[in-house]
Enzyme design. Sequence first.
Site, PDB file in Angstrom:
ATOM      1  CB  THR A   1      -0.863  -0.075   1.340  1.00 63.59           C
ATOM      2  OG1 THR A   1      -1.512   1.168   1.497  1.00 63.59           O
ATOM      3  CG2 THR A   1      -0.205  -0.376   2.505  1.00 63.59           C
TER       4      THR A   1
ATOM      5  CE1 TYR B   1      -4.051  -1.969   5.126  1.00 64.00           C
ATOM      6  CE2 TYR B   1      -3.415   0.015   4.218  1.00 64.00           C
ATOM      7  CZ  TYR B   1      -3.779  -1.253   4.126  1.00 64.00           C
ATOM      8  OH  TYR B   1      -3.651  -1.482   2.739  1.00 64.00           O
TER       9      TYR B   1
END
Length: 328
Positions: A119, A143
């Site tokens: 990501t 995250y």
Amino acid sequence: MSEPSILITGGAGYIGSHVLKQLAGRGERVVVLDNLSTGFREAVIHGQLVVGDTGDAGLVAELLDRHNVETVMHFAAHTIVPESVRDPLKYYANNTCSTRTLLEQCRRAGVRHFIFSSTAAVYGIPESGEADEETPTSPINPYGTSKLMSEWMLRDLAAASDMTYVALRYFNVAGSDPEGEVGQRTPNATLLIKVAAEAALGKRPRIAIFGTDYPTADGTGVRDYIHVSDLADAHLKALDYLRGGGASQVLNCGYGHGYSVREVLDTVERVHGAPLPIVEEARRAGDPPLLIARAERIRSVLGWEPRHDDLEFIVRTALEWEKKLTTE
Ligand code: UDP
């Protein structure tokens, strides 16, 4: 022994199901492992679904052996940034510890290739708003950190074994399969285009713009939105690349230009043909003003060429999918 196959973890989820469809479309042998915590059985339109967890070493070992898995594509993860801030250990358990278990079993079974969903959150808030693969990683939420730790495990395992990998750092993935077979089902979605499509169809009373005082042209946040089918295609290109003997890579996956929240919402209104119930709110904590991929490397290394670099198309497929969900 059976023919070599591909294990797709999280294949019942949003991105995994689009990759699954494309792999099946070219006749690849696939098996899906998904615990259905956020995935949907209906999304697995090809191949076998095994309901289970990537952190279940015994199950993973058995699957790798039984299906003669040559490549693992690892999508299974928790992906909601604000939730990762509230419950970091949930993210480290699933995104980091379970990935470690999976990798350990891959090593034992001699899996040759690994394709990992990473990501842009690994970059945090890059100074210029643009990130290439050399931009220092500095995640600002659990995250992003949980994914970066998995990238590091992959790097180190690849250095210590014959396995090769591609980690794709996704920017803002949006839209749905143009043929409408799979799409984004996520309940309580937080991603802008999904939320806007729900608001357009009256599934939400309003959509908020989080911050109108950013140092951007219209004051709202700017992101690099990429159509999910182009992203899925990058995974197939990564597979071909690794099978062809390519060296391990970390690659940004975005179009290299961005749109503001207002531009996205204007497009949703135009495509839908009606105004959205928009409210303006304060900035959301941790949101960078601007986050754009520098994405030359994926084009040169994988020969990837986007086919849907068009915000209207992204929005139209998102709206069509959302309409389909209402009639299910
Ligand atoms: N955003 C917004 N309203 C929403 C959801 C998102 O204004 O309901 C903004 C958010 O502040 C950011 C952009 O839209 O500038 C993209 O956010 P999203 O959550 O889709 O993805 P992120 O970039 O955070 O991964």
